[in-house]
Design a protein around this motif. Sequence first.
Motif, PDB file in Angstrom:
ATOM      1  N   MET A 227       0.793  -1.082   0.025  1.00  0.00           N
ATOM      2  CA  MET A 227       0.135  -0.070   0.151  1.00  0.00           C
ATOM      3  C   MET A 227       1.037   1.270   0.043  1.00  0.00           C
ATOM      4  O   MET A 227       2.201   1.298   0.475  1.00  0.00           O
ATOM      5  N   ASP A 228       0.320   2.425  -0.709  1.00  0.00           N
ATOM      6  CA  ASP A 228       1.166   3.338  -0.499  1.00  0.00           C
ATOM      7  C   ASP A 228       0.627   4.670   0.691  1.00  0.00           C
ATOM      8  O   ASP A 228      -0.544   4.361   1.013  1.00  0.00           O
ATOM      9  N   LEU A 229       1.290   5.406   0.884  1.00  0.00           N
ATOM     10  CA  LEU A 229       0.987   6.500   1.832  1.00  0.00           C
ATOM     11  C   LEU A 229       0.875   7.909   1.509  1.00  0.00           C
ATOM     12  O   LEU A 229       1.642   8.199   0.945  1.00  0.00           O
ATOM     13  N   LYS A 230       0.052   8.633   1.824  1.00  0.00           N
ATOM     14  CA  LYS A 230      -0.091  10.003   1.607  1.00  0.00           C
ATOM     15  C   LYS A 230      -0.480  10.700   2.808  1.00  0.00           C
ATOM     16  O   LYS A 230      -1.276  10.245   3.795  1.00  0.00           O
ATOM     17  N   PHE A 231      -0.298  12.067   2.805  1.00  0.00           N
ATOM     18  CA  PHE A 231      -0.894  13.098   3.672  1.00  0.00           C
ATOM     19  C   PHE A 231      -2.037  13.558   3.040  1.00  0.00           C
ATOM     20  O   PHE A 231      -1.900  13.536   1.847  1.00  0.00           O
ATOM     21  N   LEU A 232      -2.754  14.078   3.899  1.00  0.00           N
ATOM     22  CA  LEU A 232      -4.098  14.762   3.145  1.00  0.00           C
ATOM     23  C   LEU A 232      -3.511  16.000   2.470  1.00  0.00           C
ATOM     24  O   LEU A 232      -4.283  15.981   1.215  1.00  0.00           O
ATOM     25  N   GLY A 233      -2.710  16.860   2.846  1.00  0.00           N
ATOM     26  CA  GLY A 233      -2.091  17.688   1.920  1.00  0.00           C
ATOM     27  C   GLY A 233      -1.609  17.276   0.590  1.00  0.00           C
ATOM     28  O   GLY A 233      -2.020  18.116  -0.461  1.00  0.00           O
ATOM     29  N   ASP A 234      -1.149  15.975   0.592  1.00  0.00           N
ATOM     30  CA  ASP A 234      -0.778  15.449  -0.797  1.00  0.00           C
ATOM     31  C   ASP A 234      -1.946  15.422  -1.746  1.00  0.00           C
ATOM     32  O   ASP A 234      -2.113  15.821  -2.746  1.00  0.00           O
ATOM     33  N   VAL A 235      -3.212  14.875  -1.191  1.00  0.00           N
ATOM     34  CA  VAL A 235      -4.184  14.616  -1.746  1.00  0.00           C
ATOM     35  C   VAL A 235      -4.776  16.133  -2.225  1.00  0.00           C
ATOM     36  O   VAL A 235      -5.486  16.356  -3.400  1.00  0.00           O
ATOM     37  N   ILE A 236      -4.746  16.925  -1.240  1.00  0.00           N
ATOM     38  CA  ILE A 236      -5.473  18.255  -1.720  1.00  0.00           C
ATOM     39  C   ILE A 236      -4.686  18.794  -3.058  1.00  0.00           C
ATOM     40  O   ILE A 236      -5.347  19.378  -3.764  1.00  0.00           O
ATOM     41  N   TYR A 237      -3.432  18.851  -2.832  1.00  0.00           N
ATOM     42  CA  TYR A 237      -2.278  19.397  -3.743  1.00  0.00           C
ATOM     43  C   TYR A 237      -2.920  18.701  -5.142  1.00  0.00           C
ATOM     44  O   TYR A 237      -2.951  19.429  -6.042  1.00  0.00           O
ATOM     45  N   GLU A 238      -3.006  17.355  -5.019  1.00  0.00           N
ATOM     46  CA  GLU A 238      -3.311  16.562  -6.281  1.00  0.00           C
ATOM     47  C   GLU A 238      -4.849  17.081  -6.863  1.00  0.00           C
ATOM     48  O   GLU A 238      -4.598  16.999  -8.197  1.00  0.00           O
ATOM     49  N   CYS A 239      -5.796  17.094  -6.120  1.00  0.00           N
ATOM     50  CA  CYS A 239      -7.024  17.251  -6.417  1.00  0.00           C
ATOM     51  C   CYS A 239      -7.374  18.781  -6.652  1.00  0.00           C
ATOM     52  O   CYS A 239      -8.769  18.815  -7.396  1.00  0.00           O
ATOM     53  N   MET A 240      -6.708  19.467  -6.083  1.00  0.00           N
ATOM     54  CA  MET A 240      -7.381  20.948  -6.220  1.00  0.00           C
ATOM     55  C   MET A 240      -7.467  21.476  -7.456  1.00  0.00           C
ATOM     56  O   MET A 240      -6.628  21.157  -8.463  1.00  0.00           O
ATOM     57  N   GLU A 241      -8.436  22.498  -7.483  1.00  0.00           N
ATOM     58  CA  GLU A 241      -8.564  23.259  -8.783  1.00  0.00           C
ATOM     59  C   GLU A 241      -7.531  24.368  -8.885  1.00  0.00           C
ATOM     60  O   GLU A 241      -7.147  24.868  -7.761  1.00  0.00           O
ATOM     61  N   LYS A 242      -6.555  24.432  -9.849  1.00  0.00           N
ATOM     62  CA  LYS A 242      -5.497  25.475  -9.863  1.00  0.00           C
ATOM     63  C   LYS A 242      -5.845  26.380 -11.090  1.00  0.00           C
ATOM     64  O   LYS A 242      -5.466  26.081 -12.053  1.00  0.00           O
ATOM     65  N   PRO A 243      -6.288  27.747 -10.363  1.00  0.00           N
ATOM     66  CA  PRO A 243      -6.752  28.671 -11.530  1.00  0.00           C
ATOM     67  C   PRO A 243      -5.845  28.749 -12.395  1.00  0.00           C
ATOM     68  O   PRO A 243      -5.896  29.114 -13.776  1.00  0.00           O
ATOM     69  N   TRP A 244      -4.392  28.691 -12.147  1.00  0.00           N
ATOM     70  CA  TRP A 244      -3.374  29.185 -12.703  1.00  0.00           C
ATOM     71  C   TRP A 244      -3.143  28.438 -14.095  1.00  0.00           C
ATOM     72  O   TRP A 244      -2.696  28.655 -15.000  1.00  0.00           O
ATOM     73  N   LYS A 245      -3.585  27.099 -13.775  1.00  0.00           N
ATOM     74  CA  LYS A 245      -3.395  26.010 -14.739  1.00  0.00           C
ATOM     75  C   LYS A 245      -4.341  26.531 -16.002  1.00  0.00           C
ATOM     76  O   LYS A 245      -3.778  26.463 -17.067  1.00  0.00           O
ATOM     77  N   LYS A 246      -5.196  26.772 -15.769  1.00  0.00           N
ATOM     78  CA  LYS A 246      -6.220  27.359 -16.782  1.00  0.00           C
ATOM     79  C   LYS A 246      -5.721  28.447 -17.351  1.00  0.00           C
ATOM     80  O   LYS A 246      -5.699  28.616 -18.906  1.00  0.00           O
ATOM     81  N   ASP A 247      -5.314  29.641 -16.680  1.00  0.00           N
ATOM     82  CA  ASP A 247      -4.914  30.647 -17.425  1.00  0.00           C
ATOM     83  C   ASP A 247      -3.637  30.315 -18.352  1.00  0.00           C
ATOM     84  O   ASP A 247      -3.543  30.604 -19.530  1.00  0.00           O
ATOM     85  N   GLU A 248      -2.728  29.065 -17.908  1.00  0.00           N
ATOM     86  CA  GLU A 248      -1.715  28.997 -18.883  1.00  0.00           C
ATOM     87  C   GLU A 248      -1.941  28.284 -20.057  1.00  0.00           C
ATOM     88  O   GLU A 248      -1.712  28.525 -21.172  1.00  0.00           O
TER      89      GLU A 248
END
Lengths: 449, 219
Positions: free
Chosen positions: A423-444
């Motif tokens: 199994m692998d391990l993650k922090f909640l922060g890892d998951v948030i970072y992975e799943c969050m909306e990143k508005p700057w990506k859209k801009d790019e």
Amino acid sequence: MEQTSTQTGDQGLEKSVARLTPDQIAKTLGEILKSEGGARLKAYVKTCMSCGLCADACHFYLSHENDPRFSPAGKVKQTIAPLLKKKGAVDPEFIKRAALVAFTQCNLCKRCVMYCPFGVDVAWLMLFVRRLCSRLGVVPQYIQDTAHSHSVTKNQMWVKEDEWIDTVFWQEEEAAEEVPGLTIPLEREGADIMYSVIAPEPKFRAQLIYQAAVMFHAAGVSWTMPATPGWDNSDMAMYTGENEIMGRLKRAHFEAAMRLRVKRIVMGECGHALRSVHDMGNRWLGWKTPPVPVTHAIEFYWELLESGKIRVAKKLKTPVTLHDPCNVARGLGLHEKARDVMAALCEDFVEMHPNREYNICCGAGGGVINCGPPHKAERLAASSAKAKQLFDARTRGARTIIAPCHNCHGGLEDIVEHHHLGMDLKFLGDVIYECMEKPWKKDEEEQGR
Amino acid sequence: MTKAYVFAAGPLLWVSVIVFAAGCLLRLGRLAWLARKKDRPVYAYMSAHYALRSIGRWLVPMGTESMRKHPVTTVVSFAFHAAVVLVPLFLFAHVLLFYEAFGISWWTLPEEAAYAGTLVVLAGLVYFFARRLIRPEVRYLSGPADFALLVLVALPFATGLWAFHHGPGVRVVMLLHVLSGEALLAAIPFTKLSHMFLFPFLRGYMGSEFGSVRHARDW
Ligand code: SF4
Ligand code: SF4
């Protein structure tokens, strides 16, 4: 019953015990009892009915095939109970065994407290034993070194002041490459939030600071980190029983927050640091509750998601399970909020059993993992109860374990490897970072088009 | 023999009641004072609400995870504790003695119930004794004092039962009954039987700490 060897190869125990004299033991115990041997010590030791109902609460007991020496009350019987009865008239070998029991066979997780009809706090008693051992200089070398680092540098990992600042700048640079305009504001007086982490973050897991910065930026929160000692919220001195050092650490931490005139402290995903800031360190300094409000990462993430300051772009598909760290669940009741956060982030959530306050400890907490390599085999020998629980979650689909605590990460990684759980391990922060909306990506993307 | 009985049921009874009451108060007082001197958090965190919440939970049979994990011990413990307190307090013969001495009386248990209660106490003690011997985790923790305590509790009940049945030597047994009952009462403050009056404080403190600091259940 086979006798467990007390040959540890741990110089912190072997060498210092060789120097001990029985007189010294009795005298030191007498001193501690005089100033700190209060009502709780008396009441806990004398009220314990030796009923053994706490035994199967403890993962050490369960993992050692119900060996009674590993039951919570069994640890009391091998340590503080005879010490009190004999008024400290024990030989150095006894102290070595007691140190071994208190430092490496109890995670101070307080699970047993919930199973004892009288609420006898065995974790508290083990801390008392540790404090005595520490006064006698009998402390596993690795954790003692960590406490020394705290004492000298006010952080856990001998991180120098410029190294800390460099690491923050480095993470800022990296993150700014991904997120245009991102900064990690050091020393910004009057910010709303002081973000504090444990020293292993800059040392080994600097990407967590990066991820946190991205979250703060996306949420548009006013935040800062101190450039001075006090940035580290961790506290191994609390676990060696060196409360005086614990007090100095927490004072530096709170004073940094006061100097920066922040409204509150938000801490990273760490359990023992929460215990130190929210429960033990503040007490030692005479504060019933922390003098500056403290928010643990789980609660902070919950706020960000609840208020919509951070939005989820796509949920995590891998089936995940959640390990409730003792210091945030049994320590601050954050288990429901953690589940809310999980629900917002993950498509497929598998509960571990038991869970919430009843979760089984990772085996690393309470400074046990910090006792280092000499005790690793012993730690893993006490891991089968946890491994069973993880394996059960795995058979029901879980592939990723989320553990919002650094210590738990370390402990669970070892268990997963040792028992080949895959199994692998993650922090909640890892998951948030992975799943969050990143508005700057859209801009790019729009710009690129 | 009669003289000895009169002495045991008279002045000696007073002594045991006074030792019991004063002992309990003294121990509580000492702990309260010690806590004020060396355990400030106890006063800082003690909260009536959370203390009662936890105590309440732990007084409900099967109300806690721990009890559900040990159902047999839980059932035996609850039955035993209820009987060990109720039978002596509400036994007709005891109330009658009290009435004869002070003219005060109260509700009493029907004879059958008192009889059953006594059996429950004795059966419970046998269970605890056996559990101490058989279960390795309990045996490891048990010392001679733990077994002796069980015998100490058994004596007044066993002799009471004997006397009720008018077994042989009933006069000696009655004397033993009174003496062992008094010994038991006087021993409460100074042995682990003190859990009787310390329970609410220990549980209450832990409940308070879990409630107000840890925001978590302690059951
Ligand atoms: S605190 Fe945890 S590790 Fe220590 S004795 Fe209790 S259950 Fe076991
Ligand atoms: S610590 Fe509590 S549960 Fe464990 S033996 Fe003592 S009284 Fe029983």
